[in-house]
Design a protein around this motif. Sequence first.
Motif, PDB file in Angstrom:
ATOM      1  N   SER A  54       0.746  -1.219   0.195  1.00  0.00           N
ATOM      2  CA  SER A  54       0.260  -0.184  -0.200  1.00  0.00           C
ATOM      3  C   SER A  54       0.999   1.206   0.280  1.00  0.00           C
ATOM      4  O   SER A  54       0.650   2.336  -0.183  1.00  0.00           O
ATOM      5  CB  SER A  54      -0.715   0.371   0.802  1.00  0.00           C
ATOM      6  N   ALA A  58       0.987   3.519  -2.839  1.00  0.00           N
ATOM      7  CA  ALA A  58       0.922   5.353  -2.935  1.00  0.00           C
ATOM      8  C   ALA A  58       2.182   6.139  -3.661  1.00  0.00           C
ATOM      9  O   ALA A  58       1.923   7.093  -3.902  1.00  0.00           O
ATOM     10  CB  ALA A  58       0.794   5.147  -1.625  1.00  0.00           C
ATOM     11  N   LYS A  61       2.274   5.971  -7.125  1.00  0.00           N
ATOM     12  CA  LYS A  61       0.858   6.895  -8.000  1.00  0.00           C
ATOM     13  C   LYS A  61       1.255   8.825  -7.709  1.00  0.00           C
ATOM     14  O   LYS A  61       1.406   9.263  -8.140  1.00  0.00           O
ATOM     15  CB  LYS A  61      -0.397   6.871  -7.193  1.00  0.00           C
ATOM     16  N   ALA A  62       1.556   9.214  -6.625  1.00  0.00           N
ATOM     17  CA  ALA A  62       2.147  10.404  -5.985  1.00  0.00           C
ATOM     18  C   ALA A  62       3.337  10.872  -7.223  1.00  0.00           C
ATOM     19  O   ALA A  62       2.825  11.615  -7.978  1.00  0.00           O
ATOM     20  CB  ALA A  62       3.008  10.580  -4.448  1.00  0.00           C
ATOM     21  N   TRP A  65       1.245  11.201 -10.746  1.00  0.00           N
ATOM     22  CA  TRP A  65       0.584  12.057 -11.050  1.00  0.00           C
ATOM     23  C   TRP A  65       1.267  13.312 -11.008  1.00  0.00           C
ATOM     24  O   TRP A  65       0.855  14.132 -11.856  1.00  0.00           O
ATOM     25  CB  TRP A  65      -0.686  12.298  -9.561  1.00  0.00           C
ATOM     26  N   TYR A  90      -7.929  13.658  -1.660  1.00  0.00           N
ATOM     27  CA  TYR A  90      -7.336  12.337  -2.148  1.00  0.00           C
ATOM     28  C   TYR A  90      -5.535  12.262  -3.025  1.00  0.00           C
ATOM     29  O   TYR A  90      -4.857  12.692  -2.417  1.00  0.00           O
ATOM     30  CB  TYR A  90      -8.022  11.264  -2.409  1.00  0.00           C
ATOM     31  N   ARG A  93      -3.731  14.544  -1.240  1.00  0.00           N
ATOM     32  CA  ARG A  93      -2.671  14.473  -0.024  1.00  0.00           C
ATOM     33  C   ARG A  93      -1.830  13.252  -0.020  1.00  0.00           C
ATOM     34  O   ARG A  93      -0.408  12.667   0.437  1.00  0.00           O
ATOM     35  CB  ARG A  93      -4.162  13.718   1.016  1.00  0.00           C
ATOM     36  N   VAL A  94      -2.000  12.771  -1.526  1.00  0.00           N
ATOM     37  CA  VAL A  94      -0.950  11.616  -2.712  1.00  0.00           C
ATOM     38  C   VAL A  94       0.115  12.132  -3.150  1.00  0.00           C
ATOM     39  O   VAL A  94       1.781  11.932  -2.508  1.00  0.00           O
ATOM     40  CB  VAL A  94      -1.778  10.831  -3.685  1.00  0.00           C
ATOM     41  N   LEU A  97       3.472  13.271  -1.158  1.00  0.00           N
ATOM     42  CA  LEU A  97       3.980  12.329  -0.932  1.00  0.00           C
ATOM     43  C   LEU A  97       5.704  11.777  -1.406  1.00  0.00           C
ATOM     44  O   LEU A  97       6.891  11.426  -1.759  1.00  0.00           O
ATOM     45  CB  LEU A  97       4.094  10.919  -1.131  1.00  0.00           C
ATOM     46  N   LEU A 119      -0.405   3.762   5.881  1.00  0.00           N
ATOM     47  CA  LEU A 119      -0.599   5.007   4.915  1.00  0.00           C
ATOM     48  C   LEU A 119      -1.339   5.913   5.525  1.00  0.00           C
ATOM     49  O   LEU A 119      -1.123   7.207   5.053  1.00  0.00           O
ATOM     50  CB  LEU A 119      -1.648   4.400   3.401  1.00  0.00           C
ATOM     51  N   LEU A 123      -0.542  10.048   4.734  1.00  0.00           N
ATOM     52  CA  LEU A 123      -0.925  11.286   4.007  1.00  0.00           C
ATOM     53  C   LEU A 123      -1.951  12.206   4.862  1.00  0.00           C
ATOM     54  O   LEU A 123      -2.265  12.821   4.460  1.00  0.00           O
ATOM     55  CB  LEU A 123      -3.033  10.390   3.981  1.00  0.00           C
TER      56      LEU A 123
END
Length: 139
Positions: A54, A58, A61-62, A65, A90, A93-94, A97, A119, A123
């Motif tokens: 997890s 994350a 993903k961070a 993005w 969300y 917040r991600v 990271l 996680l 966050l």
Amino acid sequence: MTAKLKQNVRLSRDGRELVVSIPVDFRQSGGRKQIVVPAGVEAWTAPRSRPSNSLITALAKAHRWRRLIEIGHYASAAELSKREAVNESYVCRVLRLTLLAPDLIQSILDGRQSKTLELKSLLKPFPADWSAQRKHFIQ
């Protein structure tokens, strides 16, 4: 065989099976259950590092993005959240990271992060200063 182990070994009623009782606790950490040896008892294996899927997901993903925003694929976090069909809060917040200290990121990727680091705590707001982050997440 140690005296303590002998107390936890017996034969079954029919005498055909050896029953060994080992006192353990189960602890849930990051969605996984871990077996914890009771205090005062020597662990039978060395603890291994185990990466948290997890946390790694994350982080990936961070950075993905952030890259999509930087290259102009999305103009803002709001646009990204609409197109990716996730809550804008969300996304923000991600994205935070990506500000983690490189050594903290590496410890997560290697599975060496603090056992209490989850996680939901990542966050939450954390200091931008890397040395302050280390203190914040090691506590």
